[in-house]
Design a protein around this motif. Structure first.
Motif, PDB file in Angstrom:
ATOM      1  N   GLY A 189       7.495  10.107  -8.642  1.00 57.45           N
ATOM      2  CA  GLY A 189       7.430  10.903  -7.416  1.00 57.45           C
ATOM      3  C   GLY A 189       7.237  10.054  -6.191  1.00 57.45           C
ATOM      4  N   THR A 190       6.390   9.052  -6.293  1.00 56.73           N
ATOM      5  CA  THR A 190       6.141   8.142  -5.167  1.00 56.73           C
ATOM      6  C   THR A 190       7.372   7.312  -4.861  1.00 56.73           C
ATOM      7  N   LEU A 191       7.996   6.785  -5.905  1.00 56.51           N
ATOM      8  CA  LEU A 191       9.149   5.898  -5.722  1.00 56.51           C
ATOM      9  C   LEU A 191      10.331   6.637  -5.109  1.00 56.51           C
ATOM     10  N   SER A 192      10.510   7.892  -5.481  1.00 57.60           N
ATOM     11  CA  SER A 192      11.646   8.663  -4.965  1.00 57.60           C
ATOM     12  C   SER A 192      11.513   8.975  -3.480  1.00 57.60           C
ATOM     13  N   GLN A 193      10.297   8.928  -2.954  1.00 57.34           N
ATOM     14  CA  GLN A 193      10.071   9.226  -1.538  1.00 57.34           C
ATOM     15  C   GLN A 193      10.252   8.008  -0.635  1.00 57.34           C
ATOM     16  N   SER A 205       0.824  -1.220   0.000  1.00 54.27           N
ATOM     17  CA  SER A 205       0.000   0.000   0.000  1.00 54.27           C
ATOM     18  C   SER A 205       0.855   1.266   0.000  1.00 54.27           C
ATOM     19  N   ILE A 206       2.146   1.135   0.366  1.00 56.08           N
ATOM     20  CA  ILE A 206       3.033   2.305   0.390  1.00 56.08           C
ATOM     21  C   ILE A 206       3.240   2.883  -1.013  1.00 56.08           C
ATOM     22  N   PHE A 207       2.935   2.096  -2.054  1.00 54.59           N
ATOM     23  CA  PHE A 207       3.152   2.571  -3.415  1.00 54.59           C
ATOM     24  C   PHE A 207       2.015   3.456  -3.920  1.00 54.59           C
ATOM     25  N   GLY A 208       0.925   3.528  -3.195  1.00 53.75           N
ATOM     26  CA  GLY A 208      -0.148   4.452  -3.554  1.00 53.75           C
ATOM     27  C   GLY A 208      -1.232   3.857  -4.438  1.00 53.75           C
ATOM     28  N   PHE A 209      -2.344   4.581  -4.519  1.00 54.13           N
ATOM     29  CA  PHE A 209      -3.539   4.111  -5.231  1.00 54.13           C
ATOM     30  C   PHE A 209      -3.278   3.911  -6.716  1.00 54.13           C
ATOM     31  N   GLN A 210      -2.582   4.837  -7.346  1.00 53.53           N
ATOM     32  CA  GLN A 210      -2.354   4.736  -8.793  1.00 53.53           C
ATOM     33  C   GLN A 210      -1.559   3.496  -9.155  1.00 53.53           C
ATOM     34  N   ALA A 211      -0.525   3.192  -8.383  1.00 52.58           N
ATOM     35  CA  ALA A 211       0.286   2.001  -8.650  1.00 52.58           C
ATOM     36  C   ALA A 211      -0.499   0.725  -8.391  1.00 52.58           C
ATOM     37  N   LEU A 212      -1.380   0.757  -7.391  1.00 54.43           N
ATOM     38  CA  LEU A 212      -2.132  -0.438  -7.025  1.00 54.43           C
ATOM     39  C   LEU A 212      -3.259  -0.746  -8.007  1.00 54.43           C
ATOM     40  N   ALA A 257       9.762   1.312 -11.570  1.00 58.90           N
ATOM     41  CA  ALA A 257       9.346   2.584 -12.150  1.00 58.90           C
ATOM     42  C   ALA A 257       8.367   2.397 -13.299  1.00 58.90           C
ATOM     43  N   LEU A 258       8.233   1.142 -13.799  1.00 60.32           N
ATOM     44  CA  LEU A 258       7.272   0.870 -14.856  1.00 60.32           C
ATOM     45  C   LEU A 258       5.837   0.988 -14.368  1.00 60.32           C
ATOM     46  N   CYS A 259       5.614   0.752 -13.071  1.00 58.36           N
ATOM     47  CA  CYS A 259       4.236   0.758 -12.575  1.00 58.36           C
ATOM     48  C   CYS A 259       4.023   1.688 -11.382  1.00 58.36           C
ATOM     49  N   VAL A 260       5.103   2.263 -10.830  1.00 55.49           N
ATOM     50  CA  VAL A 260       4.989   3.174  -9.695  1.00 55.49           C
ATOM     51  C   VAL A 260       5.398   4.573 -10.152  1.00 55.49           C
ATOM     52  N   GLN A 265      13.489  -2.760 -17.749  1.00 52.44           N
ATOM     53  CA  GLN A 265      13.967  -1.474 -17.250  1.00 52.44           C
ATOM     54  C   GLN A 265      13.698  -0.311 -18.204  1.00 52.44           C
ATOM     55  N   ASP A 266      12.867  -0.550 -19.219  1.00 53.90           N
ATOM     56  CA  ASP A 266      12.511   0.504 -20.169  1.00 53.90           C
ATOM     57  C   ASP A 266      11.016   0.438 -20.428  1.00 53.90           C
ATOM     58  N   VAL A 267      10.300   1.498 -20.112  1.00 57.83           N
ATOM     59  CA  VAL A 267       8.839   1.472 -20.165  1.00 57.83           C
ATOM     60  C   VAL A 267       8.313   1.273 -21.584  1.00 57.83           C
ATOM     61  N   LEU A 268       8.922   1.952 -22.580  1.00 58.57           N
ATOM     62  CA  LEU A 268       8.449   1.813 -23.953  1.00 58.57           C
ATOM     63  C   LEU A 268       8.753   0.431 -24.511  1.00 58.57           C
ATOM     64  N   LEU A 269       9.961  -0.045 -24.250  1.00 56.30           N
ATOM     65  CA  LEU A 269      10.342  -1.367 -24.730  1.00 56.30           C
ATOM     66  C   LEU A 269       9.506  -2.448 -24.057  1.00 56.30           C
ATOM     67  N   HIS A 270       9.252  -2.283 -22.774  1.00 56.62           N
ATOM     68  CA  HIS A 270       8.443  -3.257 -22.040  1.00 56.62           C
ATOM     69  C   HIS A 270       7.037  -3.329 -22.623  1.00 56.62           C
TER      70      HIS A 270
END
Length: 307
Positions: free
Chosen positions: A230-234, A4-11, A224-227, A146-151
């Motif tokens: 801003g959330t991940l950096s905190q 739940s620490i990753f937030g609503f958008q990630a979940l 970082a592909l799903c979180v 590790q690459d959002v577009l390639l993934h």
């Protein structure tokens, strides 16, 4: 540590959910309100609507719910995603979309030659098996994760190859590539053979393969592909071990075993359905032959009596 620490958008991926809702609305508009624009259209059946809706719901569960987040934390959950995404969603969507829509799509001048080529059973089987195995080569897997577009692009390729693979098994169009009877059983068994080496390497390896599940820096890049950034950096996170009691090698082996079990369960269901369909057709043919023989005997008796 709770996810739940990753937030609503990630979940819950609200934007992805919105896209799937729009796709579903479009599906019902085309198949109900606008179906008169298609040649050979038929009323949408409850079965077709249920199959398509189930496929879309499963797509959201796999790629939009916390399952997707866990897929970046646990390799086991990633393999559950892959199994359901490639082995269950495609046949549900193919069977849920009416044949007249598939016919209109596959007969488009740009689509027809490519589609006819790539749905040739043996080619579709080999392409799908190769795509699945190539994606799970450790170097390729870690690079893609590790690459959002390639993934995103690789997931589209994998899913498309799965649709092409399932097409000869479950499509209902006349004059297109498809199997009948026991040939379907051999075709399904063929994929089971092709994916076994990749699963075996994962299951029986003594060392972890994938840096995105073992190396903290690579794992954070994959997350970082799903979180949101801003959330991940905190968050002060070191690796996936914070969210699981399994060791990395146990997770990897469990993932390989899980993939194989789900694949066998899905194929067992389809093999049973194929065998039942084949047996029913054989019985129907036998009944037709018996009825014809009886009718011929009646005709002969009638002619003899009149003679």
């Amino acid at each position: 540590m709770p996810i739940s620490i990753f937030g609503f958008q990630a979940l819950w991926s609200p934007y992805y959910l919105a896209v799937l809702v729009l796709v579903t609305i479009l599906y019902f508009l085309v198949t109900v309100k606008w179906r008169g624009k298609f040649k050979g259209n038929q009323p949408l059946s409850v079965k077709q609507a249920a199959l398509f809706s189930s496929g879309i719901a499963l797509l959201y569960i796999i790629k939009g719910s916390p399952v997707d987040l866990y897929g970046h934390i646990l390799f086991t959950m990633h393999m559950v995603q892959m199994a359901l995404l490639l082995l269950l969603v495609p046949p549900l969507l193919i069977m849920g979309i009416p044949s007249y829509i598939w016919k209109a799509f596959t007969e488009l001048p740009v689509i027809k030659p490519v589609f006819n080529l790539l749905t040739k059973p043996m080619l579709a089987l080999i392409l799908f098996g190769m795509a699945f195995s190539f994606y799970h080569i450790p170097m390729v897997f870690d690079f893609v994760k590790q690459d959002v577009l390639l993934h995103g692009a690789v997931n589209i390729v994998l899913f498309t190859s799965a649709l092409l693979y399932w097409w000869p098994v479950v499509n209902n169009l006349e004059g297109v590539h498809k199997f009948h009877g026991l040939k379907k059983l051999a075709y399904l068994f063929g994929l089971s053979v092709l994916v076994t080496p990749a699963c075996a390497l994962i299951i029986f390896s003594d060392t972890p393969f994938y840096a995105t599940y073992t190396n903290g820096e690579a794992w954070l890049q994959a997350m970082a592909l799903c979180v949101p950034a801003g959330t991940l950096s905190q968050l002060n996170l070191s690796g996936p071990e914070l969210f699981s009691t399994m060791s990395t090698i146990e997770d990897q082996r469990t993932g390989g075993i899980t993939m194989k079990i789900i694949q066998e369960l899905v194929f067992t269901v389809f093999i049973w359905l194929v065998f039942y369909e084949w047996l029913r057709n054989e019985n129907d043919n036998a009944d037709e032959i018996t009825a014809k023989v009886l009718q011929d005997r009646k005709d002969m008796a009638y002619h003899r009596h009149n003679a």
